[in-house]
Scaffold this motif. Structure first.
Motif, PDB file in Angstrom:
ATOM      1  N   VAL A  12      -1.765   9.787  -7.049  1.00 29.91           N
ATOM      2  CA  VAL A  12      -1.208   9.285  -5.791  1.00 29.91           C
ATOM      3  C   VAL A  12      -1.861   7.939  -5.505  1.00 29.91           C
ATOM      4  N   ILE A  13      -1.029   6.940  -5.280  1.00 39.48           N
ATOM      5  CA  ILE A  13      -1.497   5.597  -4.926  1.00 39.48           C
ATOM      6  C   ILE A  13      -1.183   5.369  -3.454  1.00 39.48           C
ATOM      7  N   LEU A  14      -2.182   4.983  -2.704  1.00 41.13           N
ATOM      8  CA  LEU A  14      -1.996   4.724  -1.278  1.00 41.13           C
ATOM      9  C   LEU A  14      -1.892   3.222  -1.063  1.00 41.13           C
ATOM     10  N   GLY A  15      -0.687   2.759  -0.701  1.00 38.60           N
ATOM     11  CA  GLY A  15      -0.485   1.340  -0.437  1.00 38.60           C
ATOM     12  C   GLY A  15       0.375   0.675  -1.484  1.00 38.60           C
ATOM     13  N   ALA A  16       1.400  -0.059  -1.032  1.00 38.52           N
ATOM     14  CA  ALA A  16       2.326  -0.750  -1.936  1.00 38.52           C
ATOM     15  C   ALA A  16       2.177  -2.256  -1.825  1.00 38.52           C
ATOM     16  N   GLY A  17       0.922  -2.712  -1.728  1.00 40.04           N
ATOM     17  CA  GLY A  17       0.638  -4.140  -1.783  1.00 40.04           C
ATOM     18  C   GLY A  17       0.397  -4.557  -3.227  1.00 40.04           C
ATOM     19  N   MET A  18      -0.251  -5.697  -3.417  1.00 41.93           N
ATOM     20  CA  MET A  18      -0.470  -6.221  -4.758  1.00 41.93           C
ATOM     21  C   MET A  18      -1.229  -5.233  -5.644  1.00 41.93           C
ATOM     22  N   SER A  19      -2.320  -4.657  -5.134  1.00 46.61           N
ATOM     23  CA  SER A  19      -3.120  -3.767  -5.976  1.00 46.61           C
ATOM     24  C   SER A  19      -2.398  -2.458  -6.258  1.00 46.61           C
ATOM     25  N   GLY A  20      -1.666  -1.938  -5.281  1.00 45.00           N
ATOM     26  CA  GLY A  20      -0.906  -0.710  -5.509  1.00 45.00           C
ATOM     27  C   GLY A  20       0.194  -0.902  -6.534  1.00 45.00           C
ATOM     28  N   PHE A  35       3.509   9.874 -10.956  1.00 51.32           N
ATOM     29  CA  PHE A  35       2.731   9.295  -9.859  1.00 51.32           C
ATOM     30  C   PHE A  35       3.665   8.947  -8.706  1.00 51.32           C
ATOM     31  N   VAL A  36       3.072   8.782  -7.530  1.00 54.36           N
ATOM     32  CA  VAL A  36       3.823   8.363  -6.355  1.00 54.36           C
ATOM     33  C   VAL A  36       3.013   7.326  -5.602  1.00 54.36           C
ATOM     34  N   VAL A  37       3.708   6.351  -5.024  1.00 51.23           N
ATOM     35  CA  VAL A  37       3.088   5.317  -4.195  1.00 51.23           C
ATOM     36  C   VAL A  37       3.483   5.590  -2.751  1.00 51.23           C
TER      37      VAL A  37
END
Length: 484
Positions: A12-20, A35-37
């Motif tokens: 699980v990725i938290l955040g859909a900015g550059m790093s996400g 995976f999910v963002v």
């Protein structure tokens, strides 16, 4: 892709900015598609979704503000505007097929590590729950707006705005507008507002170091050349090296520092004719202690505005009252006061292996091993975490090696058939102490800024050059981690 509610994911990725987005792309490249963002906002972009105030742009050359694996041939200026950066992010999503993995409008309120299962149990704001073996927090330090602590602010009857939550319908033309804050954001916002409003009052607490911006518009030849992979890579590399030269300006006694100080003084003399105003705009702290501002029009805009340097006493229902007894009547008040960098994960309770909450582990200030992971919190990774900020270059140069590090840790867990991986407490403590020792005598210790907490601990900035960080991070030291 299975549904979100009740889902069990590998990551699980938290955040859909550059790093996400970088994390998601590299997961796919590694063959990991489970995976999910999760993004709390209504759109992707992270800080570039939040920061859409007039004049918003990146403060490093655009070729360095694109990933090495995804050069952008669509930049129109050397220093790209926010909408261009957001368009680049949209293309990343489309080109890499990330849309099925992204869930907008979802916030995590609690993440609890299940040591027996080796999984993170996440509770979302809509009442649903999911789990993941690995939890990657890619929210970054610039995600939670910080409102100024000024008496009466909530009682202002005009329009109250924050630069990081700029509404699309904010038309301030012909109004009396006040701006609190004179940092990087204000240096972009003030020139955009000044020609349109009836009167602009800029409330300055601290004058900043401002250097000319070497911006230019890209033409047809530039766009043609950027189609050539070798040229795009060379242009990016060249600007990265220029930025690293700028980093030398933070060290006392260097030629770069002397040249930058002279350039800033000359820029102020050229753009501000009034000696009295020039004196009020001369910085009193060492160059580099706060983020350096690059602007060709901020000084000119201030010369056409009402620069207020008397301390703010209170905000009234109709304006701002300053310590010199003046009340500045306003129709709108803009707070360009940045972000809560000390508590970037406030609102999210993260509970580690032994039941300790991350906010408790960070009671003495945010800290993490190489900015990436915290002892006692297995399978949890941060991107752009504590002490990975830069005062001189593109954050993307730090994101890419961080993502490579995280992927290598994940791969080790899978290859060795383990449940979790966590940094050793002694390794973390030694690395953190070494960073703090280097920062203690550095330029960032000589003034108050968002790089430091209220106790003076510098928790945001990396003390060295970019290459040093990349070398330390890209390949994890196996001995630094324990597995379970």
């Amino acid at each position: 892709m299975h549904s979100l509610s009740g889902g069990d994911f590998e990551v699980v990725i938290l955040g859909a900015g550059m790093s996400g987005l970088c994390m998601a792309i590299q997961l796919q490249r590694a063959g990991i598609r489970d995976f999910v963002v999760l993004e709390k906002s209504a759109g992707i972009g992270g800080t570039w979704w939040d920061n859409r105030y007039p004049g918003a742009q990146v403060d490093v050359p655009a070729p360095a503000y694109s990933f090495s694996f995804a050069p952008n041939r669509h930049w129109t200026h050397r220093f790209a505007d926010a909408h261009e950066i957001h368009a680049y992010q949209q293309r990343l999503v489309e080109d890499h097929g990330l849309l099925p993995h992204i869930r907008l409008g979802h916030a995590v309120v609690e993440a609890r590590f299940d040591a027996e299962a080796g999984r993170w149990r996440l509770s979302l704001d809509d009442g649903s729950a999911i789990s993941a073996r690995f939890f990657v927090c890619s929210t970054g330090p610039l995600s939670r707006p910080r409102w100024p602590d000024i008496a009466g602010l909530a009682g202002f009857r005009g329009r109250l705005l924050h630069s990081a939550r700029w509404p699309a319908d904010a038309d301030l033309a012909g109004q009396r507008v006040g701006v609190i804050g004179t940092g990087s954001t204000a240096a972009q916002l003030v020139p955009a507002l000044a020609p349109a409003v009836a009167r602009l009052s800029v409330f300055q607490r601290t004058p900043n170091w401002i250097l000319p911006c070497v911006d230019r518009r890209y033409g047809r030849l530039d766009h043609w050349a950027m189609r050539l992979p070798a040229y795009a890579a060379l242009a990016r590399h060249a600007w990265v090296q220029v930025l690293e030269l700028g980093r030398r300006g933070f060290d006392e006694g260097t030629l770069a520092r002397r040249l930058m100080i002279r350039a800033a003084a000359a820029h102020l003399r050229r753009q501000v004719a009034d000696p009295a105003l020039r004196a009020r705009l001369a910085p009193t702290y060492p160059l580099g202690c706060k983020r350096i501002i690059y602007s060709n029009d901020y000084y000119r805009a201030l010369a056409q505005s009402d620069l207020v340097t008397a301390p703010i006493q209170a905000v009234t229902a109709t304006g701002v009252q300053t310590a010199d007894g003046r009340e500045h009547e306003l129709d709108a008040l803009v707070c360009a006061t940045g972000f809560d960098t000390v508590r970037p994960l406030a609102g999210l309770r993260i509970i580690g292996r032994d039941g300790q909450a991350l906010e408790e582990a960070w009671r003495g200030g945010p800290s993490a091993y190489l900015g990436l992971t915290v002892p006692g919190f297995p399978n949890l990774f941060l991107t752009l975490g504590p002490n990975t900020g830069t005062g001189h270059t593109s954050t993307l140069l730090f994101i890419e090696p961080q993502v490579a590090h995280v992927l290598a840790c994940m791969e080790r867990v899978r290859q060795e058939g383990r449940r979790w991986i966590a940094v050793r407490a002694d390794v973390f403590a030694a690395q953190d102490a070494a960073v703090q020792r280097r920062l203690a005598g550095a330029v960032w210790s000589h003034c108050s800024s968002w790089y430091r907490d209220e106790n003076g601990r510098i928790f945001a900035i990396w003390p060295g050059f970019t290459g040093e960080y990349v070398k330390a991070v890209r390949r994890p030291d196996a001995a630094a981690y324990e597995l379970g």
